[in-house]
Design an enzyme around this catalytic site. Structure first.
Site, PDB file in Angstrom:
ATOM      1  N   GLN A  17     102.980  32.093 105.417  1.00  0.00           N
ATOM      2  CA  GLN A  17     101.687  32.581 104.928  1.00  0.00           C
ATOM      3  C   GLN A  17     100.497  32.388 105.870  1.00  0.00           C
ATOM      4  O   GLN A  17      99.680  33.296 106.029  1.00  0.00           O
ATOM      5  CB  GLN A  17     101.365  31.910 103.573  1.00  0.00           C
ATOM      6  CG  GLN A  17     100.112  32.468 102.939  1.00  0.00           C
ATOM      7  CD  GLN A  17      99.698  31.813 101.636  1.00  0.00           C
ATOM      8  OE1 GLN A  17      98.574  31.963 101.208  1.00  0.00           O
ATOM      9  NE2 GLN A  17     100.595  31.097 100.989  1.00  0.00           N
ATOM     10  N   SER A  18     100.383  31.211 106.473  1.00  0.00           N
ATOM     11  CA  SER A  18      99.136  30.914 107.198  1.00  0.00           C
ATOM     12  C   SER A  18      98.925  31.865 108.377  1.00  0.00           C
ATOM     13  O   SER A  18      97.866  32.500 108.490  1.00  0.00           O
ATOM     14  CB  SER A  18      99.141  29.466 107.693  1.00  0.00           C
ATOM     15  OG  SER A  18     100.210  29.277 108.612  1.00  0.00           O
ATOM     16  N   THR A  74     114.832  35.638 120.375  1.00  0.00           N
ATOM     17  CA  THR A  74     114.066  35.070 121.498  1.00  0.00           C
ATOM     18  C   THR A  74     114.751  33.867 122.118  1.00  0.00           C
ATOM     19  O   THR A  74     114.192  33.231 123.009  1.00  0.00           O
ATOM     20  CB  THR A  74     112.641  34.694 121.039  1.00  0.00           C
ATOM     21  OG1 THR A  74     112.756  33.802 119.934  1.00  0.00           O
ATOM     22  CG2 THR A  74     111.858  35.912 120.641  1.00  0.00           C
ATOM     23  N   PHE A  97     104.868  28.243 114.229  1.00  0.00           N
ATOM     24  CA  PHE A  97     106.148  27.544 114.130  1.00  0.00           C
ATOM     25  C   PHE A  97     105.906  26.057 113.977  1.00  0.00           C
ATOM     26  O   PHE A  97     104.809  25.564 114.222  1.00  0.00           O
ATOM     27  CB  PHE A  97     106.986  27.786 115.400  1.00  0.00           C
ATOM     28  CG  PHE A  97     107.463  29.197 115.540  1.00  0.00           C
ATOM     29  CD1 PHE A  97     108.185  29.801 114.520  1.00  0.00           C
ATOM     30  CD2 PHE A  97     107.184  29.924 116.685  1.00  0.00           C
ATOM     31  CE1 PHE A  97     108.620  31.108 114.652  1.00  0.00           C
ATOM     32  CE2 PHE A  97     107.621  31.230 116.813  1.00  0.00           C
ATOM     33  CZ  PHE A  97     108.343  31.824 115.792  1.00  0.00           C
ATOM     34  N   ARG A 104     110.408  24.778 122.920  1.00  0.00           N
ATOM     35  CA  ARG A 104     111.884  24.749 122.954  1.00  0.00           C
ATOM     36  C   ARG A 104     112.456  26.128 123.298  1.00  0.00           C
ATOM     37  O   ARG A 104     113.517  26.244 123.875  1.00  0.00           O
ATOM     38  CB  ARG A 104     112.450  24.274 121.600  1.00  0.00           C
ATOM     39  CG  ARG A 104     112.275  22.780 121.351  1.00  0.00           C
ATOM     40  CD  ARG A 104     113.134  22.302 120.190  1.00  0.00           C
ATOM     41  NE  ARG A 104     112.693  22.792 118.892  1.00  0.00           N
ATOM     42  CZ  ARG A 104     111.692  22.257 118.188  1.00  0.00           C
ATOM     43  NH1 ARG A 104     111.049  21.192 118.636  1.00  0.00           N
ATOM     44  NH2 ARG A 104     111.339  22.765 117.025  1.00  0.00           N
ATOM     45  N   LYS A 136     106.101  18.945 109.870  1.00  0.00           N
ATOM     46  CA  LYS A 136     106.039  20.292 109.284  1.00  0.00           C
ATOM     47  C   LYS A 136     105.133  20.213 108.053  1.00  0.00           C
ATOM     48  O   LYS A 136     105.159  19.218 107.335  1.00  0.00           O
ATOM     49  CB  LYS A 136     107.429  20.735 108.832  1.00  0.00           C
ATOM     50  CG  LYS A 136     108.378  21.038 109.966  1.00  0.00           C
ATOM     51  CD  LYS A 136     109.669  21.611 109.437  1.00  0.00           C
ATOM     52  CE  LYS A 136     110.586  22.014 110.574  1.00  0.00           C
ATOM     53  NZ  LYS A 136     111.829  22.632 110.108  1.00  0.00           N
ATOM     54  N   GLU A 139     101.516  24.537 102.322  1.00  0.00           N
ATOM     55  CA  GLU A 139     100.235  24.628 101.609  1.00  0.00           C
ATOM     56  C   GLU A 139      99.815  23.340 100.878  1.00  0.00           C
ATOM     57  O   GLU A 139      98.759  22.779 101.135  1.00  0.00           O
ATOM     58  CB  GLU A 139     100.340  25.783 100.593  1.00  0.00           C
ATOM     59  CG  GLU A 139      99.213  25.877  99.597  1.00  0.00           C
ATOM     60  CD  GLU A 139      97.891  26.267 100.232  1.00  0.00           C
ATOM     61  OE1 GLU A 139      97.878  27.220 101.014  1.00  0.00           O
ATOM     62  OE2 GLU A 139      96.875  25.617  99.942  1.00  0.00           O
ATOM     63  N   ASP A 168      97.005  27.389 103.564  1.00  0.00           N
ATOM     64  CA  ASP A 168      97.634  28.473 104.325  1.00  0.00           C
ATOM     65  C   ASP A 168      96.645  29.588 104.657  1.00  0.00           C
ATOM     66  O   ASP A 168      96.296  29.810 105.803  1.00  0.00           O
ATOM     67  CB  ASP A 168      98.785  29.079 103.506  1.00  0.00           C
ATOM     68  CG  ASP A 168     100.044  28.237 103.608  1.00  0.00           C
ATOM     69  OD1 ASP A 168     100.151  27.450 104.560  1.00  0.00           O
ATOM     70  OD2 ASP A 168     100.926  28.378 102.750  1.00  0.00           O
ATOM     71  N   GLY A 247      77.483  21.320  93.753  1.00  0.00           N
ATOM     72  CA  GLY A 247      76.146  21.369  94.338  1.00  0.00           C
ATOM     73  C   GLY A 247      75.115  20.669  93.486  1.00  0.00           C
ATOM     74  O   GLY A 247      75.444  19.826  92.647  1.00  0.00           O
ATOM     75  N   GLY A 248      73.855  21.041  93.676  1.00  0.00           N
ATOM     76  CA  GLY A 248      72.775  20.353  92.983  1.00  0.00           C
ATOM     77  C   GLY A 248      72.489  20.877  91.587  1.00  0.00           C
ATOM     78  O   GLY A 248      71.677  20.314  90.859  1.00  0.00           O
TER      79      GLY A 248
HETATM   80  C1  LIG Z   1     106.213  26.460 107.947  1.00  0.00           C
HETATM   81  C2  LIG Z   1     107.253  25.545 108.536  1.00  0.00           C
HETATM   82  C3  LIG Z   1     107.289  24.224 107.763  1.00  0.00           C
HETATM   83  C4  LIG Z   1     108.612  26.259 108.429  1.00  0.00           C
HETATM   84  O1  LIG Z   1     109.609  25.521 109.068  1.00  0.00           O
HETATM   85  P1  LIG Z   1     111.040  26.187 109.401  1.00  0.00           P
HETATM   86  O2  LIG Z   1     111.394  27.205 108.360  1.00  0.00           O
HETATM   87  O3  LIG Z   1     111.995  25.076 109.576  1.00  0.00           O
HETATM   88  O4  LIG Z   1     110.812  27.025 110.727  1.00  0.00           O
HETATM   89  P2  LIG Z   1     110.353  26.505 112.185  1.00  0.00           P
HETATM   90  O5  LIG Z   1     108.952  26.861 112.415  1.00  0.00           O
HETATM   91  O6  LIG Z   1     110.757  25.073 112.357  1.00  0.00           O
HETATM   92  O7  LIG Z   1     111.164  27.328 113.282  1.00  0.00           O
HETATM   93  C5  LIG Z   1     112.022  28.184 113.176  1.00  0.00           C
HETATM   94  C6  LIG Z   1     113.118  28.147 114.244  1.00  0.00           C
HETATM   95  O8  LIG Z   1     113.419  29.523 114.344  1.00  0.00           O
HETATM   96  C7  LIG Z   1     113.385  29.895 115.693  1.00  0.00           C
HETATM   97  N1  LIG Z   1     112.970  31.281 115.780  1.00  0.00           N
HETATM   98  C8  LIG Z   1     111.864  31.861 115.259  1.00  0.00           C
HETATM   99  N2  LIG Z   1     111.824  33.162 115.574  1.00  0.00           N
HETATM  100  C9  LIG Z   1     112.918  33.414 116.285  1.00  0.00           C
HETATM  101  C10 LIG Z   1     113.449  34.572 116.893  1.00  0.00           C
HETATM  102  N3  LIG Z   1     112.834  35.754 116.809  1.00  0.00           N
HETATM  103  N4  LIG Z   1     114.613  34.466 117.552  1.00  0.00           N
HETATM  104  C11 LIG Z   1     115.271  33.296 117.657  1.00  0.00           C
HETATM  105  N5  LIG Z   1     114.811  32.156 117.111  1.00  0.00           N
HETATM  106  C12 LIG Z   1     113.659  32.220 116.439  1.00  0.00           C
HETATM  107  C13 LIG Z   1     112.392  28.948 116.334  1.00  0.00           C
HETATM  108  O9  LIG Z   1     112.586  28.923 117.726  1.00  0.00           O
HETATM  109  C14 LIG Z   1     112.740  27.658 115.646  1.00  0.00           C
HETATM  110  O10 LIG Z   1     113.915  27.107 116.246  1.00  0.00           O
HETATM  111  P3  LIG Z   1     114.086  25.563 116.709  1.00  0.00           P
HETATM  112  O11 LIG Z   1     113.784  24.732 115.519  1.00  0.00           O
HETATM  113  O12 LIG Z   1     115.527  25.513 117.146  1.00  0.00           O
HETATM  114  O13 LIG Z   1     113.156  25.302 117.814  1.00  0.00           O
HETATM  115  C15 LIG Z   1     106.939  25.265 110.023  1.00  0.00           C
HETATM  116  O14 LIG Z   1     107.041  26.454 110.753  1.00  0.00           O
HETATM  117  C16 LIG Z   1     105.561  24.666 110.263  1.00  0.00           C
HETATM  118  O15 LIG Z   1     105.304  23.478 110.010  1.00  0.00           O
HETATM  119  N6  LIG Z   1     104.626  25.482 110.767  1.00  0.00           N
HETATM  120  C17 LIG Z   1     103.294  25.040 111.126  1.00  0.00           C
HETATM  121  C18 LIG Z   1     102.438  24.857 109.924  1.00  0.00           C
HETATM  122  C19 LIG Z   1     102.372  26.066 109.044  1.00  0.00           C
HETATM  123  O16 LIG Z   1     102.019  27.139 109.468  1.00  0.00           O
HETATM  124  N7  LIG Z   1     102.661  25.846 107.767  1.00  0.00           N
HETATM  125  C20 LIG Z   1     102.387  26.798 106.742  1.00  0.00           C
HETATM  126  C21 LIG Z   1     103.352  27.839 106.595  1.00  0.00           C
HETATM  127  S1  LIG Z   1     102.702  28.949 105.425  1.00  0.00           S
END
Ligand SMILES: CC(C)(COP(=O)(O)OP(=O)(O)OC[C@H]1O[C@@H](n2cnc3c(N)ncnc32)[C@H](O)[C@@H]1OP(=O)(O)O)[C@@H](O)C(=O)NCCC(=O)NCCS
Length: 415
Positions: A17-18, A74, A97, A104, A136, A139, A168, A247-248
């Site tokens: 979402q964010s 990627t 991410f 990575r 990680k 919201e 978010d 507020g006030g």
């Molecule tokens: C939201 C969150 C908790 C989700 O965590 P998650 O589902 O485990 O996903 P991640 O962000 O850890 O990463 C996804 C993985 O997919 C991989 N990935 C994403 N897009 C990819 C693509 N197109 N091709 C290949 N790999 C991809 C990433 O490289 C990562 O791999 P790694 O862990 O081996 O390095 C986390 O992304 C986060 O804390 N984000 C920052 C804060 C945030 O925005 N939070 C609010 C979300 S609304």
């Protein structure tokens, strides 16, 4: 008419979402937003909270309007090369991410700068640098660590999170401002820069008034507009203030006619000082305009509970809309508690494009919230979210790939 950001190309590496909130806003202002998704799966929200089998969820569609979607693995060596070309041809890379994921993948800030020194790299993270930077965050975690939960709810209950997605969507908004500011600075420096919006910081920014109150509390030991005064005690930290105004001008949520069966038959009522005499007239307590216990704002503070109880006796005889119509006649600030159903059906919001109906090839028609920010020279037209990989061939062709090269990359699983 043109669009404010029509020359800006965004590599949208966001999910959930964010980040998507941020890039959707930029797309609404005219930027070409290319959403990079994982081949075969895509943004996880495509399938979360699904209401129609096989169709992209409302969660996804409502956060990804006006974007194009390209699928790239990627982590695949040939997929990385495609991403490198995108980095070279875009102005901004937006990502949210988990900490370290982009590194990575091999796309550190240094590497991105090597590829394109003009690139702005914008990130949402849960926390800024410090002890929690590797965590990680979702919201409600952000609401808890940013000061919203400890200050929301009632004094005799637990902390409460709010339905407004301030962690978010709120942080996405902050990030969007950071991006356009960095684009503006790039005009003179010619350089990109890193933009970071941490969710904890974003929530705290929206809870600014509560840090104000923390310092007032420490200085005086009491905050007279809080419901705890004079009916309870203050501790060391800002307490939950129920529905008191931040507020006030004192305010509270009051029952209206029908509250017994309708959970939203309430109105927010503000006892604004300049209209105090009118308030007294409307509720039939004219004597309060001269009574020394009620005549001035300071005198009223210890009696707010009684005052709101008395106003509520009046509001309970009216529906929330009747009460609003009467109070508005006297310039008394108030607002009905609108349900999502009422908001969805509100004609004026449809007229301004704040609520929009969009057609989607798989799910059909649905309602969404349009651009809440209206620019007179850059009107927003909300178009549907892309299907997974819908624009892969189109974007690859723009990058100069031939049909054979695209077919090869597809065969090896890079796109
Ligand atoms: C939201 C969150 C908790 C989700 O965590 P998650 O589902 O485990 O996903 P991640 O962000 O850890 O990463 C996804 C993985 O997919 C991989 N990935 C994403 N897009 C990819 C693509 N197109 N091709 C290949 N790999 C991809 C990433 O490289 C990562 O791999 P790694 O862990 O081996 O390095 C986390 O992304 C986060 O804390 N984000 C920052 C804060 C945030 O925005 N939070 C609010 C979300 S609304």
């Amino acid at each position: 008419m043109g669009k404010a950001l029509e020359d800006v190309r965004i590599l949208d590496f966001t999910h959930v979402q964010s980040g998507p909130t941020c890039t959707q806003l930029l797309a609404w202002f005219g930027a070409d937003v290319i959403k990079v998704e994982r081949a075969g799966a895509g943004d996880i929200t495509r399938e979360q909270l699904r209401d129609i089998p096989e169709a992209d969820s409302l969660y996804f569609t409502m956060l990804n309007h006006n974007k194009r979607s390209i699928t790239i693995d990627t982590k695949h060596p040939e997929g990385k090369l495609v991403l490198e070309e995108l980095i070279q041809s875009c102005d901004v890379l937006v990502e949210n991410f988990a900490p370290g994921a982009l590194d990575r993948m091999g796309f550190t800030w240094e590497r991105i700068q090597e590829l394109n020194p003009r690139m702005i790299v914008a990130s949402v993270k849960g926390f800024g640098p410090g002890p929690y930077e590797d965590c990680k965050v979702y919201e409600n975690v952000a609401q808890c660590v940013g000061g919203a939960a400890s200050t929301t709810g009632f004094d005799d209950g637990p902390p409460v999170v709010t339905g407004a997605q301030i962690g978010d969507s709120g942080t996405g908004l902050h990030l969007a401002l950071g991006i356009v500011t960095a684009l503006y600075q790039r005009k003179s420096t010619g350089r990109g820069q890193h933009v970071l919006a941490a969710m904890q910081d974003g929530v705290l920014n929206l809870c600014r008034v509560k840090l104000r109150d923390q310092q007032r509390l420490e200085r005086t030991g009491v905050m007279k507009e809080y419901p705890q005064h004079p009916n309870g005690t203050f501790g060391e930290a800002v307490p939950r203030a129920g529905n008191a105004s931040g507020g006030g001008q004192p305010g509270w949520i009051l029952k209206c006619k029908g509250w017994e069966t309708d959970p939203n038959a309430y109105i927010y009522f503000i006892a604004q000082a300049p209209v105090w005499a009118k308030i007294c007239n409307v509720i039939g307590r004219e004597e309060w305009t001269t009574d020394p216990n009620y005549a001035t704002p300071a005198a009223r503070l210890p009696h707010l509970k009684d005052i709101f109880a008395e106003v509520e006796r009046w509001t309970m005889t009216k529906t929330k809309f009747e009460a609003m119509a009467i109070l508005n006649k006297y310039d008394i600030p108030c607002g009905p508690i609108l349900s999502m159903k009422e908001i969805a059906e509100e004609p004026s919001l449809r007229k301004t494009g704040t609520i929009v109906e969009v057609d989607h090839p798989v799910r059909g028609k649905y309602l969404t919230v349009g651009n809440p920010i209206k620019l007179s020279d850059s009107p927003t037209e909300v178009t549907r979210s892309p299907l997974l990989g819908e624009h892969t061939d189109e974007v690859m062709a723009e990058l100069g790939y031939t049909a054979d090269q695209i077919a090869h990359l597809r065969t090896v699983g890079a796109i």
